[in-house]
Design a protein around this motif. Sequence first.
Motif, PDB file in Angstrom:
ATOM      1  N   PRO A 126     -25.489  -5.799  -3.632  1.00 41.13           N
ATOM      2  CA  PRO A 126     -25.445  -6.370  -4.978  1.00 41.13           C
ATOM      3  C   PRO A 126     -24.456  -7.529  -5.093  1.00 41.13           C
ATOM      4  N   ALA A 127     -23.291  -7.418  -4.458  1.00 39.88           N
ATOM      5  CA  ALA A 127     -22.306  -8.503  -4.515  1.00 39.88           C
ATOM      6  C   ALA A 127     -22.831  -9.755  -3.827  1.00 39.88           C
ATOM      7  N   MET A 128     -23.456  -9.584  -2.669  1.00 39.01           N
ATOM      8  CA  MET A 128     -23.990 -10.734  -1.943  1.00 39.01           C
ATOM      9  C   MET A 128     -25.063 -11.442  -2.751  1.00 39.01           C
ATOM     10  N   ASP A 129     -25.934 -10.682  -3.424  1.00 37.76           N
ATOM     11  CA  ASP A 129     -27.010 -11.283  -4.195  1.00 37.76           C
ATOM     12  C   ASP A 129     -26.527 -11.879  -5.510  1.00 37.76           C
ATOM     13  N   THR A 130     -25.450 -11.339  -6.056  1.00 34.58           N
ATOM     14  CA  THR A 130     -24.928 -11.823  -7.336  1.00 34.58           C
ATOM     15  C   THR A 130     -23.950 -12.973  -7.153  1.00 34.58           C
ATOM     16  N   LEU A 181     -14.860  -5.588  -0.848  1.00 37.98           N
ATOM     17  CA  LEU A 181     -15.419  -6.156  -2.062  1.00 37.98           C
ATOM     18  C   LEU A 181     -15.720  -5.061  -3.076  1.00 37.98           C
ATOM     19  N   ALA A 182     -15.543  -5.393  -4.344  1.00 40.46           N
ATOM     20  CA  ALA A 182     -15.933  -4.501  -5.436  1.00 40.46           C
ATOM     21  C   ALA A 182     -16.324  -5.366  -6.620  1.00 40.46           C
ATOM     22  N   CYS A 183     -17.417  -5.022  -7.268  1.00 39.08           N
ATOM     23  CA  CYS A 183     -17.831  -5.708  -8.495  1.00 39.08           C
ATOM     24  C   CYS A 183     -17.516  -4.776  -9.655  1.00 39.08           C
ATOM     25  N   VAL A 184     -16.689  -5.233 -10.576  1.00 42.18           N
ATOM     26  CA  VAL A 184     -16.144  -4.353 -11.609  1.00 42.18           C
ATOM     27  C   VAL A 184     -16.231  -5.010 -12.971  1.00 42.18           C
ATOM     28  N   ARG A 185     -16.186  -4.188 -14.011  1.00 42.99           N
ATOM     29  CA  ARG A 185     -16.082  -4.715 -15.364  1.00 42.99           C
ATOM     30  C   ARG A 185     -14.672  -5.251 -15.575  1.00 42.99           C
ATOM     31  N   SER A 186     -14.541  -6.230 -16.434  1.00 39.05           N
ATOM     32  CA  SER A 186     -13.254  -6.910 -16.614  1.00 39.05           C
ATOM     33  C   SER A 186     -12.144  -5.945 -17.001  1.00 39.05           C
ATOM     34  N   ASN A 187     -12.465  -4.916 -17.795  1.00 41.72           N
ATOM     35  CA  ASN A 187     -11.421  -3.983 -18.228  1.00 41.72           C
ATOM     36  C   ASN A 187     -10.964  -3.058 -17.103  1.00 41.72           C
ATOM     37  N   HIS A 188     -11.690  -3.025 -15.981  1.00 38.82           N
ATOM     38  CA  HIS A 188     -11.271  -2.231 -14.824  1.00 38.82           C
ATOM     39  C   HIS A 188     -10.493  -3.058 -13.806  1.00 38.82           C
ATOM     40  N   ALA A 189     -10.428  -4.367 -14.013  1.00 40.57           N
ATOM     41  CA  ALA A 189      -9.772  -5.242 -13.042  1.00 40.57           C
ATOM     42  C   ALA A 189      -8.315  -4.863 -12.782  1.00 40.57           C
ATOM     43  N   PRO A 190      -7.519  -4.475 -13.802  1.00 42.07           N
ATOM     44  CA  PRO A 190      -6.119  -4.111 -13.515  1.00 42.07           C
ATOM     45  C   PRO A 190      -5.987  -2.960 -12.519  1.00 42.07           C
ATOM     46  N   ALA A 235      -9.292 -11.166  -8.194  1.00 36.13           N
ATOM     47  CA  ALA A 235     -10.548 -11.710  -8.712  1.00 36.13           C
ATOM     48  C   ALA A 235     -11.024 -12.862  -7.840  1.00 36.13           C
ATOM     49  N   ALA A 236     -12.322 -12.877  -7.538  1.00 32.42           N
ATOM     50  CA  ALA A 236     -12.914 -13.935  -6.719  1.00 32.42           C
ATOM     51  C   ALA A 236     -14.045 -14.643  -7.444  1.00 32.42           C
ATOM     52  N   SER A 237     -14.244 -14.341  -8.736  1.00 26.57           N
ATOM     53  CA  SER A 237     -15.319 -14.965  -9.505  1.00 26.57           C
ATOM     54  C   SER A 237     -15.087 -14.732 -10.987  1.00 26.57           C
ATOM     55  N   GLU A 238     -15.941 -15.336 -11.794  1.00 27.36           N
ATOM     56  CA  GLU A 238     -16.049 -14.995 -13.201  1.00 27.36           C
ATOM     57  C   GLU A 238     -17.126 -13.921 -13.342  1.00 27.36           C
ATOM     58  N   PRO A 239     -17.111 -13.173 -14.456  1.00 27.33           N
ATOM     59  CA  PRO A 239     -18.133 -12.132 -14.645  1.00 27.33           C
ATOM     60  C   PRO A 239     -19.546 -12.712 -14.707  1.00 27.33           C
ATOM     61  N   ARG A 240     -20.494 -11.986 -14.106  1.00 21.94           N
ATOM     62  CA  ARG A 240     -21.906 -12.364 -14.124  1.00 21.94           C
ATOM     63  C   ARG A 240     -22.759 -11.108 -14.270  1.00 21.94           C
ATOM     64  N   PRO A 241     -24.029 -11.272 -14.662  1.00 23.34           N
ATOM     65  CA  PRO A 241     -24.943 -10.115 -14.672  1.00 23.34           C
ATOM     66  C   PRO A 241     -25.036  -9.504 -13.278  1.00 23.34           C
ATOM     67  N   TYR A 242     -25.098  -8.178 -13.235  1.00 23.74           N
ATOM     68  CA  TYR A 242     -25.058  -7.441 -11.969  1.00 23.74           C
ATOM     69  C   TYR A 242     -26.315  -6.592 -11.853  1.00 23.74           C
ATOM     70  N   SER A 263     -26.522  -3.200 -17.391  1.00 27.01           N
ATOM     71  CA  SER A 263     -26.625  -4.080 -18.557  1.00 27.01           C
ATOM     72  C   SER A 263     -25.322  -4.802 -18.873  1.00 27.01           C
ATOM     73  N   CYS A 264     -24.292  -4.633 -18.056  1.00 26.31           N
ATOM     74  CA  CYS A 264     -23.000  -5.270 -18.303  1.00 26.31           C
ATOM     75  C   CYS A 264     -22.708  -6.307 -17.218  1.00 26.31           C
ATOM     76  N   ASN A 265     -21.887  -7.284 -17.574  1.00 27.70           N
ATOM     77  CA  ASN A 265     -21.445  -8.275 -16.590  1.00 27.70           C
ATOM     78  C   ASN A 265     -20.352  -7.676 -15.703  1.00 27.70           C
ATOM     79  N   MET A 266     -20.295  -8.146 -14.469  1.00 28.98           N
ATOM     80  CA  MET A 266     -19.297  -7.686 -13.511  1.00 28.98           C
ATOM     81  C   MET A 266     -18.656  -8.899 -12.855  1.00 28.98           C
ATOM     82  N   LEU A 267     -17.384  -8.760 -12.470  1.00 29.07           N
ATOM     83  CA  LEU A 267     -16.728  -9.820 -11.717  1.00 29.07           C
ATOM     84  C   LEU A 267     -16.481  -9.343 -10.295  1.00 29.07           C
TER      85      LEU A 267
END
Length: 258
Positions: A117-121, A181-190, A199-206, A210-214
């Motif tokens: 999922p990270a590679m494709d997103t 690598l991990a794709c996470v919701r912004s509130n889980h980043a801490p 962080a290695a990106s801005e949030p995007r659809p994953y 139904s939520c964006n992940m960074l």
Amino acid sequence: MISNDQATNFSAPAHLAAESAQPATLRQRRAVPGVSARGASYSARLAVSEQVQEDAFRLRYRSYLAGGFIEENALGLFRDHYDEMANANTVVLYDDATPVASVRVCLLARGTNYTSPAMDTFPTEVNSLLSARPNDAFSGRAIEVTRLVRSPHVENNQGLVFLLYRIAGYIALSHHTQIFLACVRSNHAPFYKRLGYSAASEPRPYPGLSCNMLLMASSRERYDHIRTTVPMMDPLAGTTHNLEGFYAGEAVQLQLTR
């Protein structure tokens, strides 16, 4: 065993993929508040059998449905095409015969057609990470830790999160992983920052949610530091050092030990 201070500093988000509520009697019987499950023993199985695969998919479904990140379906399962790929490894943790947590690890390697999922997103970002240090014999190897879920009746058991990362770490070390690598919701980043990720990106659809992940990433050096600082995460600590039967689907005992 991590100390109380370490447990506080590394506490996972309380709502990290928590499943829908179960009957109160079951919660009371199995709930373990905080990290007080010290000494508790669980078994881990790689999902090579249909039964263990189904246990993982049902855990995921109830978790993400409760969070509002997927739609209901008649089967009560949450799976995707990544589960069928040769580079995907799903693990289920059991308390006795009860599945309580699960995680999927997708292997990536420079020069292969492995995807996740990270590679494709985040293809540009992930390929850039894989292409760094081209002259290093072990560079270009990564894992994505994804679909990390816990059951609601153990949602306060932070130790399960560390056990999932311990078994994911075993897969990573077997793969000579240099990038995590991990794709996470912004509130889980801490929380992930405390585990050495940045962080290695801005949030995007994953895919599938139904939520964006960074995208967040960690190096092997940072991982080695964290796993030795937090022994519950260390695949070389405790009873996790000898897992010859793990890849064959045999049950492996894991304990929250020093």
